[in-house]
Design a protein around this motif. Structure first.
Motif, short mmCIF file in Angstrom:
data_model
loop_
_atom_site.label_atom_id
_atom_site.label_comp_id
_atom_site.label_asym_id
_atom_site.label_seq_id
_atom_site.Cartn_x
_atom_site.Cartn_y
_atom_site.Cartn_z
N TRP A 14 0.83 -1.21 0.00
CA TRP A 14 0.00 0.00 0.00
C TRP A 14 0.87 1.26 0.00
O TRP A 14 0.60 2.21 -0.73
CB TRP A 14 -0.94 -0.03 1.21
N SER A 15 1.95 1.24 0.83
CA SER A 15 2.78 2.44 0.96
C SER A 15 3.42 2.83 -0.38
O SER A 15 3.36 3.99 -0.80
CB SER A 15 3.88 2.22 1.99
N MET A 41 2.55 1.88 -3.39
CA MET A 41 1.53 2.21 -4.39
C MET A 41 1.00 3.64 -4.17
O MET A 41 0.91 4.42 -5.12
CB MET A 41 0.37 1.22 -4.30
N SER A 42 0.69 3.96 -2.90
CA SER A 42 0.16 5.31 -2.64
C SER A 42 1.23 6.37 -2.88
O SER A 42 0.93 7.47 -3.34
CB SER A 42 -0.41 5.41 -1.23
N ARG A 43 2.50 6.02 -2.62
CA ARG A 43 3.58 6.98 -2.87
C ARG A 43 3.72 7.24 -4.37
O ARG A 43 3.88 8.39 -4.79
CB ARG A 43 4.90 6.43 -2.30
N LEU A 82 1.35 6.90 -6.62
CA LEU A 82 0.18 7.70 -7.01
C LEU A 82 0.34 9.15 -6.57
O LEU A 82 -0.07 10.08 -7.27
CB LEU A 82 -1.09 7.12 -6.38
N GLY A 83 0.95 9.33 -5.40
CA GLY A 83 1.20 10.68 -4.88
C GLY A 83 2.12 11.47 -5.80
O GLY A 83 1.87 12.64 -6.09
#
Lengths: 207, 111
Positions: A3-4, A6-8, A10-11
């Motif tokens: 998750w980390s 992936m979200s990074r 996307l960020g």
């Protein structure tokens, strides 16, 4: 990928996307590319599409005003004898179409040359209702007034309703050339909304 | 105008860095990790934003299909979705962070 990470990722995409949209001419180029050029020729009617409901006191919003003034200018230039003003009524206020008609009369358009349509709530309903309004008068060739991002979808449904459409987009050059980040983001939002709405109309079979 | 805005943000960022590292004694080595956390938060906000839009569009399509009044398509374009999604993301990220710290503390206590 966790998750980390992936979200990074996307960020990073989100921040880069924001910086490109707000601080580079990308949106201006996109807006000019998707804009429908005007075709200002004589027609049998000028149709001004609704934008937002008039307030309780009949106040028109900015987009609504821009469209109706453009329609009035085209009418005063003698491009068509009829001015059709659309715009539904909010529950607490009067209809946008009536408020626009009042403005048109004040600006010198005779009452005989004005038709109003206040029952439609969507672009497709506007096309259907305005067809019912104009068909008995033998009107087929219309100048269609709306803003640029909305024009492609509006033109499609009016052509499908049997009209020959001459696009008359409202002049939005101040927005198209603006270098202010907020204006660019606003233009981008409107373009994305217009594409989403076109997608919906295609899926629903309206286009 | 955009350059001015970025310039001001740059100046205040440097000011905050100086204040943080000298005035508050924060570690300079922690800054890249903080930027990483910020990016995670933005990414999470995008995930929630897409989720919120998907739910909204589904509700709009269903309500239109059932003829239950008209919900405007333009509702999906409201800027409030983005801000509310950011609230959701910040809360979710802190929830994950605090849960993880809680787990680490429990392990340390056992040792």
């Amino acid at each position: 990928m966790g998750w980390s990470s992936m979200s990074r990722t996307l960020g990073i995409i989100g921040v880069l996307g924001f910086l490109i949209a707000a601080f580079t001419p990308f949106v201006n180029v996109l807006a000019r590319w998707q804009a429908t050029p005007g075709q200002l020729e004589p027609a049998e009617a000028i149709v001004v599409l609704g934008a937002d409901s008039a307030g309780r006191d009949g106040t028109l919003g900015t987009t609504s005003l821009r469209r109706v003034i453009h329609g009035i200018v085209l009418h005063r230039r003698g491009l068509a004898p009829l001015l059709v003003l659309s715009g539904h009524a909010s529950p607490e206020g009067r209809s946008e179409a009536e408020a626009r008609a009042d403005l048109a009369r004040v600006l010198g358009v005779s009452s005989d040359g004005i038709l109003t349509e206040s029952g439609a709530r969507t672009t497709r309903e506007e096309a259907e209702r305005i067809k019912e309004l104009l068909r008995p008068r033998g009107v087929r060739r219309i100048l269609l007034v709306t803003d640029s991002p909305h024009m492609m979808r509006a033109r499609g449904v009016f052509e499908r309703a049997g009209f020959e459409v001459l696009p008359a987009p409202t002049d939005e050059s101040p927005l198209l050339v603006s270098r202010a980040p907020e204006d660019r983001l606003q233009v981008l939002r409107r373009i994305l909304q217009a594409y989403a709405a076109r997608f919906y109309y295609r899926v629903a079979g309206y286009l | 105008m955009g350059t001015f805005l970025l310039g001001v943000i740059g100046v205040t960022s440097v000011g905050i860095y100086i204040l943080g590292s000298r005035g508050l004694g924060l570690s300079g080595r922690g800054l890249p990790a903080a930027v990483g956390k910020m990016l995670e938060c933005i990414g999470t906000a995008l995930v929630f934003f897409v989720l919120n839009l998907a739910v909204t569009m589904t509700v709009i399509f269903i309500s239109r299909g059932l003829g239950e009044g008209l919900v405007s398509l333009y509702l999906a374009g409201d800027v409030a979705w983005l801000i509310l999604s950011l609230f959701q993301a910040v809360t979710f990220q802190w929830w994950r962070e605090l849960s993880r710290r809680g787990g680490e503390n429990a392990v340390n206590r056992r040792r």
